[in-house]
Design a protein around this motif. Structure first.
Motif, mmCIF file in Angstrom:
data_model
loop_
_atom_site.group_PDB
_atom_site.id
_atom_site.type_symbol
_atom_site.label_atom_id
_atom_site.label_comp_id
_atom_site.label_asym_id
_atom_site.label_seq_id
_atom_site.Cartn_x
_atom_site.Cartn_y
_atom_site.Cartn_z
ATOM 1 N N LEU A 155 0.827 -1.205 0.000
ATOM 2 C CA LEU A 155 0.000 0.000 0.000
ATOM 3 C C LEU A 155 0.859 1.252 0.000
ATOM 4 O O LEU A 155 1.869 1.338 0.718
ATOM 5 N N GLU A 159 -3.253 4.965 0.600
ATOM 6 C CA GLU A 159 -4.008 3.735 0.854
ATOM 7 C C GLU A 159 -3.848 3.288 2.299
ATOM 8 O O GLU A 159 -4.819 2.870 2.944
ATOM 9 N N GLY A 265 -7.664 6.596 -1.705
ATOM 10 C CA GLY A 265 -6.803 5.780 -0.856
ATOM 11 C C GLY A 265 -7.477 4.494 -0.430
ATOM 12 O O GLY A 265 -6.950 3.395 -0.633
ATOM 13 N N GLY A 268 -8.295 2.328 -3.378
ATOM 14 C CA GLY A 268 -7.079 1.726 -3.910
ATOM 15 C C GLY A 268 -6.650 0.517 -3.109
ATOM 16 O O GLY A 268 -6.203 -0.495 -3.676
ATOM 17 N N ALA A 269 -6.780 0.595 -1.778
ATOM 18 C CA ALA A 269 -6.429 -0.553 -0.936
ATOM 19 C C ALA A 269 -7.349 -1.736 -1.231
ATOM 20 O O ALA A 269 -6.889 -2.887 -1.320
ATOM 21 N N LYS A 272 -6.393 -3.372 -4.525
ATOM 22 C CA LYS A 272 -5.209 -4.212 -4.416
ATOM 23 C C LYS A 272 -5.542 -5.546 -3.744
ATOM 24 O O LYS A 272 -4.965 -6.575 -4.086
#
Length: 682
Positions: A155, A159, A265, A268-269, A272
């Protein structure tokens, strides 16, 4: 839903959890009774014998479950750090030189200061490559934040900030207490499955007995019965976890976005997690106990998922998100997994980015609102995340910062607006926290984070400005700890000379992780010394008293998992004398003459107890009289606490404005009532 309504909801959730647990225990007892009766052929026995068998089986089964739950719950009394260590967590040292760990500590400190709660302990689950995190503890005073190695490596700072803000939502909302209690309850429910496997093993391989005797050995049959009952416990446990956790994850996501004012953020985490092969999965064998704690779903597949579907969580943040994007990300990352530090460097937030520390500004962090790409206040505004990112980089150039407001500077304030920020920090609070951290001298920051210097720093914070009171405090300190402690406190007081009032409470908050690393006996000693310094002389200011009592309460809770007073529900009529005492002390402390003090007192009384004519009398022991008021006030219903805080602000800000010192006094009073208030000014 505001902080006070969430507190009411947590109480209802606690009752619901107990009901679900009781139903699970009843179901397990019924299954065990049927299985034992079948295994022993008791259905053919007389009714009286069958009844006695079921009574004893029920007592033994229910007793085993309850004792196992109690045993596990007592084992968790050490707080959130105990949970993290049980899962293989490694405490992040305060003086770490690892850039990833420094970045993590900085983010946690910023979010804690912005939330108005003590800085929690920080752990890394080194053996876990999935992206996950959790917050655990009985209260903010003994909380711990843990992230996996995968989260730390994969991260970027935005994130990581979103994930940490999500976990702090659980800290503020009171979810942690339910979560840690659920660990204990689930252990009892799952205990029978463990016992069943033990009996099966003992029956099959134990004792070296002759094979001809195995047919009369009841252990395998009892083991099968317990395994069956244990499977009911596993089913019930996952059902309870799912029912308790799912909706709260949506709320925590929304709170994190409100806090950071950016969706990129957190989204995005989550992307992933969906795009990497390891996802958010954990390898720990304790998944059945702790799955509900986690930021993401800890199991690969589960009939009763503890979290909402990943795609739905992303779409709640980005309504136009196409699930096919996860497949594209997975394909791209299969060849080259993302590196959080490399992404930070590309944005100018880590070494190697080619940007000097002083050049780091808000826009480099990415969109603040998910679309605009700018922080409120313009590109040159000091933003908490930007300041922290620059500190992560370990550069040498100072971050640009504006001056702190003058001590006597007055700011307009509305009591209802202050109440609305309790337990609900937004982006301004995060920026203020970053600004406060930037204004703290590096030497003081380093000493606050060290276990050997943090206690002396706290003692120095409590030393009075009045020479006679300070002399009494130093004499008391010398009696307890010797001349060395007196010299040390005076040295620390010299370092604190001229420290802005806005920085005193944040500095104290930063001391807490270091204090919690001490053995219980040492913490008890610090608690007792804080109490002695507060009582060394009755001539102590309201702020000095409030700060000392807040430090005492938080350190006491971190050590004993309970406030220093009995926790009992109170109604406004029951607490009227305590309310009057608090408002009278605040009115007399903040107003120069009797007439203005009386007016301020009446303004607060009209908010919390309208129509009641309680005279403003001077407490017999001055500010120390409040020691008897806190137990009553802390037991008020959450909605009554909201009115009380509004009344407190009405007294302190009778003219519609508040000085910096008055704002910090308000924060300390709110802290005593377990109502965390973010910084109001930076």
């Amino acid at each position: 839903m505001d902080f006070f309504e969430r507190q009411r909801q947590v109480k209802r959730m606690s009752f619901r959890l107990i009901v679900l647990y009781a139903l699970a225990v009843v179901a397990i007892v019924i299954v065990v009774n049927l299985a034992v009766a079948w295994a022993l052929g008791a259905f053919e026995a007389p009714a009286g014998e069958l009844a006695w068998l079921m009574v004893w089986t029920s007592l033994l089964t229910a007793g085993s479950i309850l004792l196992a739950s109690l045993f596990r719950t007592i084992g968790l009394r050490a707080g959130g750090g105990k949970v993290a260590r049980d899962l293989g967590g490694v405490l992040v040292p305060e003086d770490t030189s690892d850039l990833r760990l420094r970045r993590l500590r900085n983010v946690v400190e910023e979010v804690a200061l912005a939330s108005g709660v003590p800085v929690p302990e920080v752990y890394v689950l080194e053996d876990e490559q999935g992206i996950n995190a959790f917050a655990a503890g009985w209260s903010p005073a003994d909380a711990a934040i843990a992230v996996t190695r995968g989260a730390l490596d994969r991260l970027n700072r935005d994130e990581l900030q979103g994930v940490i803000a999500h976990e702090f939502s659980h800290v503020l909302n009171g979810d942690m207490r339910i979560n840690i209690r659920l660990i204990g309850l689930l252990f009892g429910i799952l205990f029978l499955a463990v016992m069943g496997r033990t009996f099966l093993y003992a029956g099959a391989f134990g004792g070296g007995r002759d094979r001809r005797d195995q047919g009369s050995n009841p252990l395998p049959l009892i083991g099968i019965a317990l395994v069956v009952a244990g499977s009911v416990g596993v089913f019930a446990g996952r059902l309870i976890q799912a029912s308790v956790s799912r909706q709260r994850e949506y709320l925590a996501d929304a709170s994190a976005v409100q806090f950071t004012r950016q969706t990129s953020g957190l989204a995005g985490a989550l992307k992933k997690i969906g795009g990497l092969e390891t996802g958010s999965r954990l390898r720990t064998p304790k998944l059945d106990e702790v799955g509900h704690l986690m930021f993401g779903e800890a199991r690969a597949h589960s009939l009763f998922a503890t979290h909402p579907p990943l795609v739905k969580r992303i779409q709640a943040l980005e309504p136009g998100f196409d699930p096919a994007e996860l497949d594209a990300l997975a394909q791209r990352w299969r060849a080259a997994p993302p590196s959080g530090m490399a992404e930070d460097a590309a944005m100018g937030l880590a070494p190697g980015a080619g940007a000097p520390r002083s050049a780091v500004t808000g826009p480099a962090l990415g969109p603040a609102t998910g679309s605009s790409g700018e922080w409120p206040g313009g590109a040159g505004a000091v933003a908490g995340p930007a300041a922290g990112a620059a500190a992560d980089a370990g550069g040498t150039q100072p971050v640009a910062r504006g001056p702190l407001p003058g001590v006597d500077t007055r700011h307009p304030v509305r009591p209802d607006a202050v109440v609305a920020t309790v337990g609900a920090p937004g982006q301004p609070a995060y920026h203020r926290a970053g600004s406060l951290l930037n204004h703290l001298p590096p030497e003081l920051l380093a000493r606050a984070r060290r276990g050997d210097t943090a206690p002396g720093l706290l003692f120095a914070l409590l030393l009075s400005e009045h020479a006679d009171v300070r002399q009494a405090q130093l004499a008391a300190l010398g009696e307890r700890h010797g001349a060395g402690a007196v010299t040390g406190a005076l040295d620390e007081a010299g370092r604190l000379a001229g420290l802005h009032p806005l920085l005193r409470l944040p500095l104290a908050q930063l001391c807490f992780p270091a204090l919690r690393t001490h053995p219980i006996a040492r913490r008890q000693d610090v608690i007792a010394t804080i109490d002695v310094l507060a009582r060394a002389d009755g001539r102590i200011s309201v702020f000095e008293y409030a700060l000392s009592r807040l430090l005492h309460r938080e350190l006491y809770e971190a050590t004993y998992d309970t406030p220093p007073w009995p926790v009992r529900s109170r109604s406004l009529p029951q607490a009227r004398n305590a309310i009057a005492a608090l408002l009278a002390v605040l009115a007399r402390a903040g107003h120069p003459d009797e007439a203005s003090a009386e007016r301020a007192y009446r303004a607060g009384l009209s908010v919390i107890l309208p129509g009641q004519d309680l005279p403003m009398t001077a407490p017999q022991h001055g500010v120390l009289a409040l020691d008897g008021a806190w137990p009553m006030l802390d037991g008020l219903d959450p909605r009554d606490k909201a009115r009380l805080i509004e009344a407190v602000v009405a007294v302190i800000a009778d003219d519609g404005t508040m000085t910096v010192a008055e704002q910090e006094l308000t924060r300390t009073v709110c802290g005593m009532l377990h109502c965390p208030l973010p910084p109001l000014t930076a």
